[in-house]
Design a protein around this motif. Structure first.
Motif, mmCIF file in Angstrom:
data_model
loop_
_atom_site.group_PDB
_atom_site.id
_atom_site.type_symbol
_atom_site.label_atom_id
_atom_site.label_comp_id
_atom_site.label_asym_id
_atom_site.label_seq_id
_atom_site.Cartn_x
_atom_site.Cartn_y
_atom_site.Cartn_z
ATOM 1 N N ILE A 155 39.092 30.332 42.747
ATOM 2 C CA ILE A 155 39.077 31.272 43.877
ATOM 3 C C ILE A 155 39.445 30.548 45.168
ATOM 4 O O ILE A 155 40.260 31.027 45.947
ATOM 5 N N MET B 141 42.680 33.829 49.105
ATOM 6 C CA MET B 141 43.015 34.808 48.062
ATOM 7 C C MET B 141 44.510 35.098 47.960
ATOM 8 O O MET B 141 45.013 35.388 46.869
ATOM 9 N N ARG C 265 46.622 35.582 44.584
ATOM 10 C CA ARG C 265 47.390 36.826 44.358
ATOM 11 C C ARG C 265 48.841 36.492 44.020
ATOM 12 O O ARG C 265 49.429 37.082 43.119
ATOM 13 N N TYR D 116 49.017 35.112 40.563
ATOM 14 C CA TYR D 116 48.783 36.203 39.617
ATOM 15 C C TYR D 116 50.063 37.030 39.410
ATOM 16 O O TYR D 116 50.422 37.389 38.296
ATOM 17 N N CYS E 176 36.963 35.318 34.161
ATOM 18 C CA CYS E 176 36.303 34.728 35.328
ATOM 19 C C CYS E 176 35.225 33.773 34.832
ATOM 20 O O CYS E 176 34.431 34.130 33.954
ATOM 21 N N ALA F 69 33.624 33.995 40.883
ATOM 22 C CA ALA F 69 34.946 34.534 40.501
ATOM 23 C C ALA F 69 34.814 35.991 40.073
ATOM 24 O O ALA F 69 35.663 36.826 40.406
ATOM 25 N N LEU G 157 36.827 39.021 41.791
ATOM 26 C CA LEU G 157 37.954 39.613 41.062
ATOM 27 C C LEU G 157 37.603 40.883 40.298
ATOM 28 O O LEU G 157 38.488 41.696 40.012
ATOM 29 N N PHE H 284 39.955 42.300 32.233
ATOM 30 C CA PHE H 284 39.163 41.289 32.960
ATOM 31 C C PHE H 284 37.780 41.168 32.320
ATOM 32 O O PHE H 284 37.147 42.176 31.994
#
Ligand code: URA
Length: 193
Positions: free
Chosen positions: A83, A103, A107, A110, A120, A125, A129, A151
């Motif tokens: 993170i 972040m 991002r 990602y 996570c 995390a 997220l 997730f």
């Protein structure tokens, strides 16, 4: 130059929060840029700060062992990031302002990786997220769908070192993660030795 290399280069010079003042290295991440499975920790500790790679201390060794159980390897078939990319002093929790400042890097990673499964590692995390009121003791191993991406969260390796009593539950979570990867990902993930 690829987008990834540009991103890394920019990130290495980041001064978006005060953590840059005390860092040795920015810990950008490790693994495959086209990984289908992304693991996200909290932030670098002392060893990670010194070596510039996530999860290289005792917790990292445990994480590698856990990954091996489900046929994963940090260099071969996943990506691992945090993170926050710089070490918080004395390993304190990263502040919300630090997490927010950092972040955009995650991002961007990602968006380039486009994972199908995100795991996570620990409460910080999962809160950042999955959802702000995530309760790791009650909700570890549960699945959350975010725009078609799966997730979940498991206990942080450092928590498993502190409290080995949490390991059996984590073993169950890992087996479920393996199952989800087999159902969701195209690449063949084989059992580790
Ligand atoms: N803990 C984390 O959350 N990340 C690391 O990279 C190391 C320890």
């Amino acid at each position: 130059m690829s987008n990834w290399e540009e991103l890394r280069k920019e990130c290495m010079q980041c001064k978006k929060c005060a953590l840059w003042e005390t860092r040795t290295n920015v810990v950008f991440g490790v693994g495959r840029q086209d990984a289908e499975v992304l693991f996200i920790g909290e932030g670098p500790g002392e060893n990670e700060d010194l070596q510039g790679e996530p999860f290289v201390g005792r917790g990292g060794k445990l994480l590698d062992d856990m990954l091996r159980i489900i046929g994963l390897d940090r260099k071969e078939n996943i990506y691992i990031a945090n993170i926050v990319k710089c070490r918080p002093p004395q390993n304190r929790d990263p502040l919300n302002t630090e997490q927010e400042a950092c972040m955009d890097w995650l991002r961007a990673q990602y968006r380039l990786i486009r994972p199908k499964v995100v795991v996570c590692l620990g409460r910080i995390a999962a809160k950042a997220l999955i959802k702000d009121d995530f309760k790791i003791t009650q909700e570890h191993g549960r699945w959350f769908d975010k725009d078609g991406v799966k997730f979940t969260a498991i206990y942080h390796p450092a928590a498993l070192l502190r409290d080995p009593g949490k390991r059996p539950e984590t073993f169950v979570d890992l087996k479920e993660i393996k199952k989800m990867i087999e159902e969701t990902c195209k690449r063949t993930y084989t059992e580790g030795e």
